[in-house]
Design an enzyme around this catalytic site. Structure first.
Site, PDB file in Angstrom:
ATOM      1  N   GLN A   1      -3.418  -3.215  37.384  1.00 18.82           N
ATOM      2  CA  GLN A   1      -1.957  -3.428  37.090  1.00 18.82           C
ATOM      3  C   GLN A   1      -1.493  -2.571  38.363  1.00 18.82           C
ATOM      4  O   GLN A   1      -0.326  -3.318  38.969  1.00 18.82           O
ATOM      5  CB  GLN A   1      -1.688  -2.780  35.961  1.00 18.82           C
ATOM      6  CG  GLN A   1      -1.815  -3.487  34.816  1.00 18.82           C
ATOM      7  CD  GLN A   1      -0.973  -2.956  33.564  1.00 18.82           C
ATOM      8  OE1 GLN A   1       0.330  -3.087  33.460  1.00 18.82           O
ATOM      9  NE2 GLN A   1      -1.625  -2.153  32.749  1.00 18.82           N
TER      10      GLN A   1
ATOM     11  N   ASP B   1     -16.361  -0.838  45.818  1.00 19.49           N
ATOM     12  CA  ASP B   1     -17.048  -0.544  44.768  1.00 19.49           C
ATOM     13  C   ASP B   1     -17.063   1.174  44.677  1.00 19.49           C
ATOM     14  O   ASP B   1     -17.959   1.864  45.482  1.00 19.49           O
ATOM     15  CB  ASP B   1     -18.405  -0.940  44.284  1.00 19.49           C
ATOM     16  CG  ASP B   1     -18.973  -0.496  43.153  1.00 19.49           C
ATOM     17  OD1 ASP B   1     -18.377   0.258  42.401  1.00 19.49           O
ATOM     18  OD2 ASP B   1     -20.158  -0.870  42.658  1.00 19.49           O
TER      19      ASP B   1
ATOM     20  N   TYR C   1     -12.023   2.697  34.696  1.00 19.31           N
ATOM     21  CA  TYR C   1     -12.374   1.970  33.701  1.00 19.31           C
ATOM     22  C   TYR C   1     -11.365   2.200  32.697  1.00 19.31           C
ATOM     23  O   TYR C   1     -11.247   3.393  32.102  1.00 19.31           O
ATOM     24  CB  TYR C   1     -13.896   2.538  33.314  1.00 19.31           C
ATOM     25  CG  TYR C   1     -14.423   1.854  31.898  1.00 19.31           C
ATOM     26  CD1 TYR C   1     -15.354   1.039  32.089  1.00 19.31           C
ATOM     27  CD2 TYR C   1     -13.575   2.427  30.691  1.00 19.31           C
ATOM     28  CE1 TYR C   1     -15.812   0.448  30.705  1.00 19.31           C
ATOM     29  CE2 TYR C   1     -14.197   1.649  29.357  1.00 19.31           C
ATOM     30  CZ  TYR C   1     -15.275   0.819  29.473  1.00 19.31           C
ATOM     31  OH  TYR C   1     -15.814   0.211  28.580  1.00 19.31           O
TER      32      TYR C   1
ATOM     33  N   THR D   1      -4.328  10.256  33.006  1.00 16.86           N
ATOM     34  CA  THR D   1      -3.625   9.924  31.747  1.00 16.86           C
ATOM     35  C   THR D   1      -3.328  10.703  31.028  1.00 16.86           C
ATOM     36  O   THR D   1      -3.778  12.178  30.886  1.00 16.86           O
ATOM     37  CB  THR D   1      -4.931   8.843  31.256  1.00 16.86           C
ATOM     38  OG1 THR D   1      -4.419   8.534  29.872  1.00 16.86           O
ATOM     39  CG2 THR D   1      -6.176   9.705  30.953  1.00 16.86           C
TER      40      THR D   1
ATOM     41  N   TYR E   1     -12.660   7.776  26.843  1.00 20.03           N
ATOM     42  CA  TYR E   1     -11.922   7.484  27.947  1.00 20.03           C
ATOM     43  C   TYR E   1     -11.264   8.591  28.502  1.00 20.03           C
ATOM     44  O   TYR E   1     -11.306   8.919  29.516  1.00 20.03           O
ATOM     45  CB  TYR E   1     -10.927   6.420  27.654  1.00 20.03           C
ATOM     46  CG  TYR E   1     -10.020   6.097  28.599  1.00 20.03           C
ATOM     47  CD1 TYR E   1     -10.074   5.496  29.764  1.00 20.03           C
ATOM     48  CD2 TYR E   1      -8.682   6.455  28.242  1.00 20.03           C
ATOM     49  CE1 TYR E   1      -9.132   5.380  30.750  1.00 20.03           C
ATOM     50  CE2 TYR E   1      -7.409   6.341  29.369  1.00 20.03           C
ATOM     51  CZ  TYR E   1      -7.808   5.761  30.537  1.00 20.03           C
ATOM     52  OH  TYR E   1      -6.629   5.612  31.286  1.00 20.03           O
TER      53      TYR E   1
ATOM     54  N   TRP F   1       0.828   4.865  28.962  1.00 18.62           N
ATOM     55  CA  TRP F   1       1.474   3.662  28.504  1.00 18.62           C
ATOM     56  C   TRP F   1       1.639   2.627  29.584  1.00 18.62           C
ATOM     57  O   TRP F   1       2.784   1.939  29.670  1.00 18.62           O
ATOM     58  CB  TRP F   1       2.522   3.936  27.446  1.00 18.62           C
ATOM     59  CG  TRP F   1       2.125   4.717  26.203  1.00 18.62           C
ATOM     60  CD1 TRP F   1       1.159   5.503  25.947  1.00 18.62           C
ATOM     61  CD2 TRP F   1       2.889   4.592  25.016  1.00 18.62           C
ATOM     62  NE1 TRP F   1       1.096   6.190  24.857  1.00 18.62           N
ATOM     63  CE2 TRP F   1       2.380   5.384  24.194  1.00 18.62           C
ATOM     64  CE3 TRP F   1       4.038   3.904  24.423  1.00 18.62           C
ATOM     65  CZ2 TRP F   1       2.509   5.890  23.148  1.00 18.62           C
ATOM     66  CZ3 TRP F   1       4.430   4.200  23.274  1.00 18.62           C
ATOM     67  CH2 TRP F   1       3.919   5.004  22.228  1.00 18.62           C
TER      68      TRP F   1
HETATM   69  N1  LIG Z   1      -3.066   1.169  31.671  1.00 19.57           N
HETATM   70  C1  LIG Z   1      -2.719   2.203  31.259  1.00 19.57           C
HETATM   71  O1  LIG Z   1      -1.994   2.109  29.944  1.00 19.57           O
HETATM   72  C2  LIG Z   1      -2.806   3.633  31.696  1.00 19.57           C
HETATM   73  C3  LIG Z   1      -2.406   4.714  30.722  1.00 19.57           C
HETATM   74  C4  LIG Z   1      -2.557   5.939  31.435  1.00 19.57           C
HETATM   75  C5  LIG Z   1      -3.428   5.737  32.765  1.00 19.57           C
HETATM   76  N2  LIG Z   1      -3.648   5.026  33.293  1.00 19.57           N
HETATM   77  C6  LIG Z   1      -4.361   4.933  34.568  1.00 19.57           C
HETATM   78  O2  LIG Z   1      -3.747   4.421  35.562  1.00 19.57           O
HETATM   79  C7  LIG Z   1      -4.697   3.828  36.616  1.00 19.57           C
HETATM   80  C8  LIG Z   1      -4.292   2.436  36.962  1.00 19.57           C
HETATM   81  O3  LIG Z   1      -4.642   1.819  35.605  1.00 19.57           O
HETATM   82  P1  LIG Z   1      -4.478   0.202  35.247  1.00 19.57           P
HETATM   83  O4  LIG Z   1      -3.479  -0.003  34.151  1.00 19.57           O
HETATM   84  O5  LIG Z   1      -3.811  -0.360  36.787  1.00 19.57           O
HETATM   85  O6  LIG Z   1      -5.901  -0.308  35.413  1.00 19.57           O
HETATM   86  P2  LIG Z   1      -6.524  -1.985  35.431  1.00 19.57           P
HETATM   87  O7  LIG Z   1      -5.355  -2.674  35.317  1.00 19.57           O
HETATM   88  O8  LIG Z   1      -7.511  -1.933  34.094  1.00 19.57           O
HETATM   89  O9  LIG Z   1      -7.123  -1.739  36.754  1.00 19.57           O
HETATM   90  C9  LIG Z   1      -8.394  -1.328  37.021  1.00 19.57           C
HETATM   91  C10 LIG Z   1      -8.817  -1.634  38.199  1.00 19.57           C
HETATM   92  O10 LIG Z   1      -9.884  -0.910  38.406  1.00 19.57           O
HETATM   93  C11 LIG Z   1     -10.887  -1.744  39.121  1.00 19.57           C
HETATM   94  N3  LIG Z   1     -12.395  -1.073  39.209  1.00 19.57           N
HETATM   95  C12 LIG Z   1     -13.078  -1.125  38.002  1.00 19.57           C
HETATM   96  N4  LIG Z   1     -14.098  -0.583  38.369  1.00 19.57           N
HETATM   97  C13 LIG Z   1     -14.327  -0.426  39.635  1.00 19.57           C
HETATM   98  C14 LIG Z   1     -15.035   0.208  40.630  1.00 19.57           C
HETATM   99  N5  LIG Z   1     -16.454   0.576  40.242  1.00 19.57           N
HETATM  100  N6  LIG Z   1     -14.678   0.184  42.119  1.00 19.57           N
HETATM  101  C15 LIG Z   1     -13.706  -0.328  42.372  1.00 19.57           C
HETATM  102  N7  LIG Z   1     -12.819  -0.761  41.475  1.00 19.57           N
HETATM  103  C16 LIG Z   1     -13.073  -0.687  39.980  1.00 19.57           C
HETATM  104  C17 LIG Z   1     -10.826  -2.854  38.313  1.00 19.57           C
HETATM  105  O11 LIG Z   1     -11.339  -3.976  39.052  1.00 19.57           O
HETATM  106  P3  LIG Z   1     -12.176  -5.448  38.165  1.00 19.57           P
HETATM  107  O12 LIG Z   1     -11.164  -6.123  37.465  1.00 19.57           O
HETATM  108  O13 LIG Z   1     -12.556  -6.179  39.574  1.00 19.57           O
HETATM  109  O14 LIG Z   1     -13.343  -4.671  37.536  1.00 19.57           O
HETATM  110  C18 LIG Z   1      -9.229  -3.125  38.229  1.00 19.57           C
HETATM  111  O15 LIG Z   1      -8.722  -3.770  38.987  1.00 19.57           O
HETATM  112  C19 LIG Z   1      -6.045   4.280  36.124  1.00 19.57           C
HETATM  113  O16 LIG Z   1      -6.409   5.308  36.559  1.00 19.57           O
HETATM  114  C20 LIG Z   1      -5.865   4.575  34.428  1.00 19.57           C
HETATM  115  O17 LIG Z   1      -6.679   5.425  33.993  1.00 19.57           O
HETATM  116  C21 LIG Z   1      -3.461   3.824  32.936  1.00 19.57           C
END
Ligand SMILES: NC(=O)c1ccc[n+]([C@@H]2O[C@H](COP(=O)([O-])OP(=O)(O)OC[C@H]3O[C@@H](n4cnc5c(N)ncnc54)[C@H](OP(=O)(O)O)[C@@H]3O)[C@@H](O)[C@H]2O)c1
Length: 287
Positions: free
Chosen positions: A11, A37, A62, A102, A126, A151
């Site tokens: 995202q 990776d 993750y 987070t 997580y 969120w």
């Molecule tokens: N989503 C939320 O509500 C939320 C809330 C608070 C904080 N955050 C933080 O915000 C950040 C961005 O979140 P997001 O929502 O954009 O996450 P996301 O949509 O789940 O995207 C995570 C990305 O990480 C990649 N990834 C997974 N394992 C990997 C690896 N070993 N090497 C390289 N890439 C890898 C995935 O690729 P593949 O799909 O190819 O595996 C995916 O494209 C994260 O740090 C998350 O913890 C998110």
């Protein structure tokens, strides 16, 4: 200036790709998990040697909060070992690391917004792995920004907004928890904030403002309030019922309150932050 983005198909990664065209002075290198990776140290070294980035935005993670409870090793590998690998290669190459973390590092026992100095106490795997990832970075390097957010939603990937819209197309009635309070974050607003940090650091490289920052949109709401607004702005009529968390058990426990105080971010970087309602209204759904 070269900015390397990990997790480019997530995202936040896609939101960064969307806004990158507004910043012609920055050469972005977008690396999806197949290109880089972060759990593979050699892969990190090779990619960083090739692109020599001045900044790295780590949007790889993750993020499956419930699934992490049953696969903690995988969550640890990506969120801790991955963060450690990036910190090591950034330290070696003198790359400034912007790492996204987070609100789930907190246990939700507060009733006023969390500052960067508040004690952490994750409630699940997580949150714990994200906190351990922060610690790994802080042990290895000093030139980092850790940005805690909450969120996250967008037109991209999987998120609460898209789940609500999908469920509304399948059902007449939905129940959503109304006793978990936090703040939605539009991934595009987060992307812009990260770039603002880079621009500020690049213009005043001697300024010592490294450290932890909070970022979300302004305001607060429950998941029920968020769902209600999603349906309102999308002109969807649905019978929406507020329920307590106890009626919607999940494998991972979540903080009851995780609103983030953005005072430091606004003070240091002069960032103006939209309310979550305004930002939601401006979210275009194209896929
Ligand atoms: N989503 C939320 O509500 C939320 C809330 C608070 C904080 N955050 C933080 O915000 C950040 C961005 O979140 P997001 O929502 O954009 O996450 P996301 O949509 O789940 O995207 C995570 C990305 O990480 C990649 N990834 C997974 N394992 C990997 C690896 N070993 N090497 C390289 N890439 C890898 C995935 O690729 P593949 O799909 O190819 O595996 C995916 O494209 C994260 O740090 C998350 O913890 C998110």
């Amino acid at each position: 200036m070269v900015v390397l983005v990990t997790g480019a198909n997530g995202q936040l990664g896609q939101a960064l790709q969307l806004v990158s065209g507004n910043y012609p002075e920055i050469s972005f290198v977008f690396c999806a998990s197949a290109d880089l990776d972060i759990t593979d140290k050699n892969n990190c070294a090779t990619v960083f040697a090739k692109y020599q980035p001045h900044y790295c935005i780590n949007s790889a993670a993750y993020t499956a909060v419930d699934k992490a409870e049953s696969e903690p090793e995988k969550a640890y590998l990506i969120n801790v070992v991955g963060a450690q690998n990036l910190a090591e290669v950034c330290q070696k190459q003198q790359t400034v690391l912007l790492h996204v973390s987070t609100d789930f590092v907190f246990d939700g026992s507060k009733t006023i917004p969390y500052t960067e100095e508040d004690s952490t106490n994750p409630m699940g795997v997580y949150g714990q792995t994200k906190l351990d990832g922060e610690h790994a970075i802080r042990e290895i390097m000093t030139e980092y920004y850790i940005i805690r957010t909450s969120w996250v939603y967008s037109q991209f990937g999987n998120n609460f907004m898209k789940t609500m819209l999908r469920l509304a197309s399948e059902r007449d009635s939905l129940s959503v928890v109304n006793d978990q309070i936090g703040t939605p974050t539009h991934a595009v607003d987060l992307a812009e904030a990260l770039i603002k940090i880079i621009q500020t650091n690049n213009q005043q490289p001697t300024t010592n403002n490294f450290g932890i920052y909070n970022f979300s949109n302004e305001g607060q709401c429950s998941w029920y309030d968020f769902a209600k607004k999603i349906f309102e702005v999308n002109h969807i009529n649905i019978n929406l019922l507020p329920i307590p968390t106890s009626n919607y058990p999940t494998p991972a426990k979540r903080p009851a309150y995780s609103v983030l105080d953005k005072g430091k971010m606004k003070r240091v970087f002069g960032i103006r932050i939209d309310s979550w309602e305004d930002s939601l209204k401006n979210t275009k759904i194209t896929n």
